[in-house]
Design a protein around this motif. Structure first.
Motif, PDB file in Angstrom:
ATOM      1  N   THR A 238     118.758 -15.452   9.446  1.00  0.00           N
ATOM      2  CA  THR A 238     118.414 -14.824   8.184  1.00  0.00           C
ATOM      3  C   THR A 238     118.267 -15.835   7.053  1.00  0.00           C
ATOM      4  OG1 THR A 238     119.759 -12.943   8.896  1.00  0.00           O
ATOM      5  CG2 THR A 238     119.082 -12.983   6.592  1.00  0.00           C
ATOM      6  N   GLY A 239     117.100 -15.822   6.410  1.00  0.00           N
ATOM      7  CA  GLY A 239     116.911 -16.571   5.180  1.00  0.00           C
ATOM      8  C   GLY A 239     116.841 -18.074   5.307  1.00  0.00           C
ATOM      9  N   LEU A 240     116.702 -18.609   6.507  1.00  0.00           N
ATOM     10  CA  LEU A 240     116.666 -20.057   6.679  1.00  0.00           C
ATOM     11  C   LEU A 240     115.237 -20.583   6.573  1.00  0.00           C
ATOM     12  CD1 LEU A 240     119.129 -20.498   9.679  1.00  0.00           C
ATOM     13  CD2 LEU A 240     119.597 -20.881   7.263  1.00  0.00           C
ATOM     14  N   ASP A 241     115.044 -21.627   5.777  1.00  0.00           N
ATOM     15  CA  ASP A 241     113.719 -22.212   5.635  1.00  0.00           C
ATOM     16  C   ASP A 241     113.228 -22.832   6.943  1.00  0.00           C
ATOM     17  OD1 ASP A 241     113.652 -21.492   2.978  1.00  0.00           O
ATOM     18  OD2 ASP A 241     114.422 -23.426   2.271  1.00  0.00           O
ATOM     19  N   ASP A 242     114.170 -23.343   7.741  1.00  0.00           N
ATOM     20  CA  ASP A 242     113.815 -23.994   9.005  1.00  0.00           C
ATOM     21  C   ASP A 242     114.100 -23.095  10.200  1.00  0.00           C
ATOM     22  OD1 ASP A 242     116.527 -24.053   8.644  1.00  0.00           O
ATOM     23  OD2 ASP A 242     116.802 -26.143   9.248  1.00  0.00           O
ATOM     24  N   ALA A 243     113.957 -21.786  10.013  1.00  0.00           N
ATOM     25  CA  ALA A 243     114.308 -20.832  11.067  1.00  0.00           C
ATOM     26  C   ALA A 243     113.513 -21.068  12.342  1.00  0.00           C
ATOM     27  CB  ALA A 243     114.114 -19.400  10.573  1.00  0.00           C
ATOM     28  N   ASP A 244     112.223 -21.365  12.225  1.00  0.00           N
ATOM     29  CA  ASP A 244     111.406 -21.556  13.419  1.00  0.00           C
ATOM     30  C   ASP A 244     111.870 -22.777  14.215  1.00  0.00           C
ATOM     31  OD1 ASP A 244     109.877 -19.315  13.029  1.00  0.00           O
ATOM     32  OD2 ASP A 244     108.263 -20.367  12.002  1.00  0.00           O
ATOM     33  N   ALA A 245     112.217 -23.861  13.525  1.00  0.00           N
ATOM     34  CA  ALA A 245     112.701 -25.051  14.219  1.00  0.00           C
ATOM     35  C   ALA A 245     114.009 -24.760  14.935  1.00  0.00           C
ATOM     36  CB  ALA A 245     112.879 -26.199  13.225  1.00  0.00           C
ATOM     37  N   LEU A 246     114.903 -24.037  14.284  1.00  0.00           N
ATOM     38  CA  LEU A 246     116.170 -23.693  14.924  1.00  0.00           C
ATOM     39  C   LEU A 246     115.947 -22.759  16.105  1.00  0.00           C
ATOM     40  CD1 LEU A 246     118.484 -23.179  11.816  1.00  0.00           C
ATOM     41  CD2 LEU A 246     118.572 -25.044  13.465  1.00  0.00           C
ATOM     42  N   ALA A 247     114.998 -21.837  15.964  1.00  0.00           N
ATOM     43  CA  ALA A 247     114.714 -20.911  17.054  1.00  0.00           C
ATOM     44  C   ALA A 247     114.203 -21.648  18.285  1.00  0.00           C
ATOM     45  CB  ALA A 247     113.689 -19.866  16.604  1.00  0.00           C
ATOM     46  N   HIS A 248     113.358 -22.650  18.087  1.00  0.00           N
ATOM     47  CA  HIS A 248     112.816 -23.400  19.217  1.00  0.00           C
ATOM     48  C   HIS A 248     113.900 -24.183  19.959  1.00  0.00           C
ATOM     49  CE1 HIS A 248     108.430 -22.976  19.476  1.00  0.00           C
ATOM     50  NE2 HIS A 248     108.504 -22.628  18.204  1.00  0.00           N
ATOM     51  N   ALA A 249     115.017 -24.442  19.301  1.00  0.00           N
ATOM     52  CA  ALA A 249     116.114 -25.159  19.942  1.00  0.00           C
ATOM     53  C   ALA A 249     117.072 -24.231  20.689  1.00  0.00           C
ATOM     54  CB  ALA A 249     116.895 -25.969  18.909  1.00  0.00           C
TER      55      ALA A 249
ATOM     56  N   THR B 280     140.974 -13.921   5.223  1.00  0.00           N
ATOM     57  CA  THR B 280     139.563 -13.554   5.256  1.00  0.00           C
ATOM     58  C   THR B 280     138.844 -13.988   3.980  1.00  0.00           C
ATOM     59  OG1 THR B 280     140.123 -11.625   6.612  1.00  0.00           O
ATOM     60  CG2 THR B 280     137.960 -11.644   5.574  1.00  0.00           C
ATOM     61  N   ASP B 281     137.676 -14.589   4.167  1.00  0.00           N
ATOM     62  CA  ASP B 281     136.771 -14.905   3.061  1.00  0.00           C
ATOM     63  C   ASP B 281     135.401 -14.327   3.405  1.00  0.00           C
ATOM     64  OD1 ASP B 281     138.289 -16.933   1.216  1.00  0.00           O
ATOM     65  OD2 ASP B 281     138.649 -17.658   3.264  1.00  0.00           O
ATOM     66  N   THR B 282     134.617 -14.070   2.377  1.00  0.00           N
ATOM     67  CA  THR B 282     133.285 -13.501   2.568  1.00  0.00           C
ATOM     68  C   THR B 282     132.240 -14.384   1.909  1.00  0.00           C
ATOM     69  OG1 THR B 282     134.162 -11.240   2.625  1.00  0.00           O
ATOM     70  CG2 THR B 282     131.819 -11.495   2.162  1.00  0.00           C
ATOM     71  N   LEU B 283     131.178 -14.668   2.651  1.00  0.00           N
ATOM     72  CA  LEU B 283     130.045 -15.424   2.126  1.00  0.00           C
ATOM     73  C   LEU B 283     128.830 -14.501   2.049  1.00  0.00           C
ATOM     74  CD1 LEU B 283     130.422 -18.748   4.140  1.00  0.00           C
ATOM     75  CD2 LEU B 283     131.016 -18.350   1.763  1.00  0.00           C
ATOM     76  N   ASP B 284     128.022 -14.698   1.025  1.00  0.00           N
ATOM     77  CA  ASP B 284     126.792 -13.924   0.873  1.00  0.00           C
ATOM     78  C   ASP B 284     125.737 -14.553   1.776  1.00  0.00           C
ATOM     79  OD1 ASP B 284     124.895 -12.129  -0.038  1.00  0.00           O
ATOM     80  OD2 ASP B 284     124.354 -13.377  -1.772  1.00  0.00           O
ATOM     81  N   ALA B 285     125.865 -14.288   3.067  1.00  0.00           N
ATOM     82  CA  ALA B 285     125.073 -14.986   4.076  1.00  0.00           C
ATOM     83  C   ALA B 285     124.724 -14.047   5.209  1.00  0.00           C
ATOM     84  CB  ALA B 285     125.849 -16.187   4.621  1.00  0.00           C
ATOM     85  N   GLY B 286     123.689 -14.443   5.966  1.00  0.00           N
ATOM     86  CA  GLY B 286     123.363 -13.773   7.207  1.00  0.00           C
ATOM     87  C   GLY B 286     124.152 -14.363   8.354  1.00  0.00           C
ATOM     88  N   HIS B 287     123.721 -14.038   9.575  1.00  0.00           N
ATOM     89  CA  HIS B 287     124.504 -14.390  10.754  1.00  0.00           C
ATOM     90  C   HIS B 287     124.644 -15.897  10.945  1.00  0.00           C
ATOM     91  CE1 HIS B 287     126.515 -13.460  14.454  1.00  0.00           C
ATOM     92  NE2 HIS B 287     125.655 -14.153  15.183  1.00  0.00           N
ATOM     93  N   ALA B 288     123.600 -16.656  10.594  1.00  0.00           N
ATOM     94  CA  ALA B 288     123.645 -18.114  10.797  1.00  0.00           C
ATOM     95  C   ALA B 288     124.254 -18.814   9.588  1.00  0.00           C
ATOM     96  CB  ALA B 288     122.248 -18.653  11.079  1.00  0.00           C
ATOM     97  N   LEU B 289     125.412 -18.352   9.147  1.00  0.00           N
ATOM     98  CA  LEU B 289     126.061 -18.922   7.968  1.00  0.00           C
ATOM     99  C   LEU B 289     126.423 -20.391   8.151  1.00  0.00           C
ATOM    100  CD1 LEU B 289     129.668 -17.365   7.729  1.00  0.00           C
ATOM    101  CD2 LEU B 289     128.303 -17.466   9.798  1.00  0.00           C
ATOM    102  N   PHE B 290     126.604 -20.836   9.393  1.00  0.00           N
ATOM    103  CA  PHE B 290     126.897 -22.251   9.652  1.00  0.00           C
ATOM    104  C   PHE B 290     125.741 -23.143   9.217  1.00  0.00           C
ATOM    105  CE2 PHE B 290     124.860 -20.425  13.345  1.00  0.00           C
ATOM    106  CZ  PHE B 290     123.844 -21.326  13.603  1.00  0.00           C
ATOM    107  N   ALA B 291     124.510 -22.607   9.241  1.00  0.00           N
ATOM    108  CA  ALA B 291     123.324 -23.372   8.850  1.00  0.00           C
ATOM    109  C   ALA B 291     122.923 -23.111   7.405  1.00  0.00           C
ATOM    110  CB  ALA B 291     122.148 -23.043   9.772  1.00  0.00           C
TER     111      ALA B 291
END
Length: 272
Positions: A178-189, A249-260
């Motif tokens: 979600t919302g990653l500029d490099d989502a396609d590159a990450l998907a290919h990996a 518990t902490d909450t980030l305003d992020a999608g599933h790939a919060l590590f990226a």
């Protein structure tokens, strides 16, 4: 300095966690990202992938893996890091990697200093992770059109990260990247198969072993793979199982790939 062992989620590898590893390292810590068996640099692919017709129905080379195989692989690294007088490592697990971390801590709680779940599965009361995907709290999840083949026949939960169909790629991005500029590159990996054992095997977490390890949960408020309500259900079940070590518990305003998407924020929360 603390040592962080980073465990990836479904279809991912250690390389996807390099941004988080970098941020932790820049804060003076040691960060080690692992490739679980069948993933990343240890990837194994179904016959014919990705070009030959019929490959989505081919048996998975990961079908024989068990949860204890995966947890044992992680424990091998943790034993190598075990030094007298040194602080035990923090295991940071994303998504389905939480099942592996939970099982590892149940098998050898003395090797883990803390468990950190990043929008991750933490199956307790209901047993296997797959049971949580059948709850009402999981109904809001997207991504149902991504899965290929019959898991009972292939032995895997299978996607096609190389598919060029725009609708498929959009659903993959919006669900898992979600919302990653490099989502396609990450998907290919990504690799196509996730061993079925990760959804079908109960990690058998107990209060006396897994529950003896301090734990923390970083929620993803915009997660479309593990909706926030499902994350909250697993947190509450875990706390009921082991109330003495209830989640911080902490909450980030992020999608599933919060590590990226939020590596610096995560590193600040975990390592200062």
């Amino acid at each position: 300095m603390r040592t962080f062992v980073l465990v990836h989620g479904a279809w991912h590898g250690a390389g996807h966690l390099c941004g988080l590893a970098r941020e932790l390292t820049c804060r003076g810590h040691r960060a080690i990202a692992v490739d679980l068996p069948g993933h990343g640099t240890r990837a194994r692919f179904p016959s014919g992938y990705p070009d030959r017709p019929g490959w989505p129905d081919a048996p998975s080379p990961l079908a024989g893996l068990t949860l204890d195989d995966l947890a044992g692989d992680l424990l091998g690294l943790l034993r190598g890091l075990d030094r007298p007088g040194e602080e035990r490592p923090v295991v940071v697990a994303h998504s389905i990697g939480g099942v592996v971390a939970t099982r590892a801590a149940e098998l050898a709680p003395g090797l883990v200093g803390e468990l950190v779940y990043l929008a991750a599965f933490v199956p307790t009361v209901l047993g296997a992770a797959g049971a949580y995907l059948a709850t009402p709290e999981a109904a809001a999840a997207s991504g149902a059109s991504l899965y290929l083949g019959d898991p009972a026949a292939t032995g895997a939960v299978r996607i096609d990260p190389r598919r060029t169909d725009p609708g498929y790629r959009r659903e993959l991005r919006e669900t898992y990247l979600t919302g990653l500029d490099d989502a396609d590159a990450l998907a290919h990996a990504l690799t196509p198969d996730q061993p079925l054992c990760l959804l079908g095997t109960d990690p058998a977490a107990t209060a006396g072993r897994w529950g003896s390890v301090p734990r923390r949960y970083l929620r993803a408020a915009r997660d479309r793979a593990l909706p926030p309500g499902l994350q909250d259900l697993m947190i509450s079940h875990a706390d009921a199982t082991a109330p003495a070590t209830a989640f911080r518990t902490d909450t980030l305003d992020a999608g599933h790939a919060l590590f990226a998407s939020h590596p610096a924020a995560i590193a600040d929360l975990l390592g200062g």
